[in-house]
Design a protein around this motif. Structure first.
Motif, PDB file in Angstrom:
ATOM      1  N   SER A   1     -40.186  -9.453 -49.509  1.00  0.00           N
ATOM      2  CA  SER A   1     -39.933  -8.531 -50.617  1.00  0.00           C
ATOM      3  C   SER A   1     -39.159  -9.266 -51.686  1.00  0.00           C
ATOM      4  O   SER A   1     -38.462 -10.240 -51.400  1.00  0.00           O
TER       5      SER A   1
ATOM      6  N   ARG B   1     -45.260  -4.331 -60.441  1.00  0.00           N
ATOM      7  CA  ARG B   1     -44.457  -3.149 -60.087  1.00  0.00           C
ATOM      8  C   ARG B   1     -45.379  -1.977 -59.745  1.00  0.00           C
ATOM      9  O   ARG B   1     -46.297  -1.650 -60.499  1.00  0.00           O
TER      10      ARG B   1
ATOM     11  N   ASP C   1     -37.751   4.197 -55.498  1.00  0.00           N
ATOM     12  CA  ASP C   1     -38.237   3.165 -56.411  1.00  0.00           C
ATOM     13  C   ASP C   1     -37.142   2.647 -57.341  1.00  0.00           C
ATOM     14  O   ASP C   1     -37.237   1.539 -57.867  1.00  0.00           O
TER      15      ASP C   1
ATOM     16  N   THR D   1     -40.322  -5.267 -54.876  1.00  0.00           N
ATOM     17  CA  THR D   1     -41.642  -4.937 -54.357  1.00  0.00           C
ATOM     18  C   THR D   1     -41.946  -5.818 -53.161  1.00  0.00           C
ATOM     19  O   THR D   1     -41.398  -6.916 -53.014  1.00  0.00           O
TER      20      THR D   1
ATOM     21  N   THR E   1     -50.688   2.846 -52.903  1.00  0.00           N
ATOM     22  CA  THR E   1     -49.767   3.738 -53.605  1.00  0.00           C
ATOM     23  C   THR E   1     -49.741   5.081 -52.880  1.00  0.00           C
ATOM     24  O   THR E   1     -50.623   5.383 -52.079  1.00  0.00           O
TER      25      THR E   1
ATOM     26  N   ASP F   1     -44.953   8.109 -56.215  1.00  0.00           N
ATOM     27  CA  ASP F   1     -44.485   6.795 -56.642  1.00  0.00           C
ATOM     28  C   ASP F   1     -44.236   6.828 -58.150  1.00  0.00           C
ATOM     29  O   ASP F   1     -45.060   7.317 -58.921  1.00  0.00           O
TER      30      ASP F   1
END
Length: 486
Positions: A176, A198, A209, A215, A236, A240
């Motif tokens: 990440s 993103r 978020d 990410t 997704t 989100d």
């Protein structure tokens, strides 16, 4: 036959489909390498041997039962998960002694997608406390070290993932990236590190978020393998905040790496690959953070390679003003407060974590909102400056790999943060703008020196195709660190 860890993910998957390699055989091979080498590398915090073998046996049964066309893309391929993220029923430490015995109650949604893609979840990779550092030292595991030089840090915060892939303790790994945390270890460890756009990979089911800095993404030995892992995790979910632009129906990211959906395709029959306009800068966005000569030379070498491939390379001004770093530091400190720690446990945290949390708790809502406001103003200006270019080239890091322990040697967290900032002045730009960015190991002097390409927002196809073109022109896959055959 070639040793299993010599094979790419694509090659392993093909052998599995042809029933020439079994998922159990692959998993046992990596578990054996982890047992022999992990203590020297600090790559894994937790190894889930029993669970991994059970998953491998299930994958093997599926291989024997189903046709090759019906098998999922990562069937039987081991993939470790960074220890900031949840794998149901598995130890989940956040790199902190305070949470050394915590167990995850459920899977991250991207982890569930990896299971669906057939991956064998082999363990949890090392990360600094709460993922807040660019080096992977903590109080729950040995430091993560670069397989190219065991005296050097593997970077962070996905340092364990980088060490694992570079040393052949995993074929590919999930990482990440909130301020360079995939690209930093990719540069140090001689890997491909891809930070997606993103919103490309959901933070569901429970992580917020926030302003979209962080990410999930892949660390791999080839561009194709990185794109293959991105295909598996790119999902997704409703709710989100930042959904990324979707790919065309039926197209995968991997297709852009292997040329079946080439984003650099010629405009007409008989033409060469499309000529891209690439901006570049190597001046540090951070004051008093000069780019070392070896790093600058690597950057110039990649610039020349791009020109040799027919692309236009243009010098541009640094898109971020120096004061942006101060606003980012405010937001980074606020993020450190997200991890719940009882007052009596604060002293068990590392000095950097304590300092960031104290700083974050001292912020008012107005100060935090003002910092995010100033960052967005800077982002708008930066993206306007970069929009005319298909990609932007920078060094990944300003310095050569650092010695293990050098960032925190004197126990002063303020000095540690300043050293980290001078080491990584280029990486945060893509996290602020949300653009995809990929670090490639195109130069070695004598160890790997990564160079980064940023793409337009949602522009992974062009970025992956360009990275694959560079990889073909200057291959790195045959390079092996000294520990590879240990």
């Amino acid at each position: 036959m070639t040793d299993i860890h010599e094979l790419t993910v694509s090659e392993q998957a093909l052998h599995v489909r042809k029933r020439e390699l079994s998922p159990v055989e692959i998993t046992r091979h990596y578990l054996s390498r982890i047992e022999r080498l992990n203590d020297r590398l600090g790559a894994y915090v937790t190894v889930t041997e029993e669970d991994a073998l059970a998953q491998a046996r299930s994958a093997e049964q599926r291989v024997l039962r189903d046709t090759p066309e019906d098998l999922p893309p990562l069937c039987g391929i081991p993939v470790p998960i960074k220890d900031l993220d949840m794998v149901a029923g598995v130890r989940w430490t956040w790199g902190s002694a305070v949470y050394a015995e915590q167990v995850a109650p459920l899977d991250e949604d991207f982890v569930a997608e990896l299971r669906a893609a057939g991956a064998v979840l082999i363990g949890k990779t090392n990360t600094p406390e709460f993922g807040m550092a660019c080096h992977t030292d903590n109080d729950v595991a040995p430091p993560a070290r670069s397989p190219w030089d065991l005296t050097r840090s593997a970077g962070g915060s996905s340092g364990g993932a980088g060490a694992a892939v570079a040393a052949g303790l995993a074929p590919v790994a999930q990482g990440s990236d909130g301020a360079g945390s995939i690209r930093i270890p990719a540069s140090v460890c001689g890997l491909v590190g891809l930070k997606p756009t993103r919103g490309r990979v959901t933070a569901a089911p429970v992580r917020p978020d926030l302003i979209g800095l962080s990410t999930t993404g892949p660390l791999a030995r080839t561009v194709t393998d990185a794109a293959t892992l991105l295909d598996a995790v790119a999902i997704t979910r409703p709710g989100d905040y930042f959904p990324a632009p979707a790919l065309p129906s039926g197209v995968r990211f991997r297709d852009y790496a292997v040329g079946t959906a080439d984003a650099l395709a010629p405009g007409a029959v008989g033409e060469g690959p499309r000529r891209l306009r690439i901006g570049r800068f190597a001046e540090s966005p951070v004051p008093d953070a000069p780019t070392q000569p070896e790093v600058r030379a690597a950057y110039d070498s990649v610039s020349h390679l791009l020109e040799e491939l027919g692309h236009e390379v243009v010098d541009i001004e640094v898109p971020l003003a120096p004061e942006v770093q101060n606003h980012f530091g405010t937001v980074w400190a606020a993020m450190a407060t997200r991890y719940p720690v009882q007052p009596e446990d604060e002293q068990r945290l590392r000095p950097l974590s304590r300092w960031l949390r104290e700083r974050g708790r001292g912020l008012s809502a107005t100060e935090y909102l003002d910092a995010t406001h100033q960052l967005q103003l800077a982002i708008r200006a930066a993206m306007t400056r970069m929009d005319e270019y298909d990609a932007v080239l920078t060094p990944t890091l300003a310095q050569l790999p650092a010695e293990v322990g050098s960032f925190s040697a004197d126990g002063d967290p303020v000095a540690e943060f300043e050293r980290m900032t001078r080491f990584t002045p280029f990486t945060v730009l893509a996290n602020l703008t949300g653009q995809p960015a990929i670090s490639l190991p195109l130069v070695w002097n004598p160890g790997p020196i990564g160079t980064t390409l940023m793409g337009r927002f949602g522009g992974e196809p062009t970025l992956i195709a360009l990275a694959a073109q560079l990889e073909q022109a200057r291959p790195w896959h045959g390079r092996r660190p000294p520990i590879w055959n240990a």
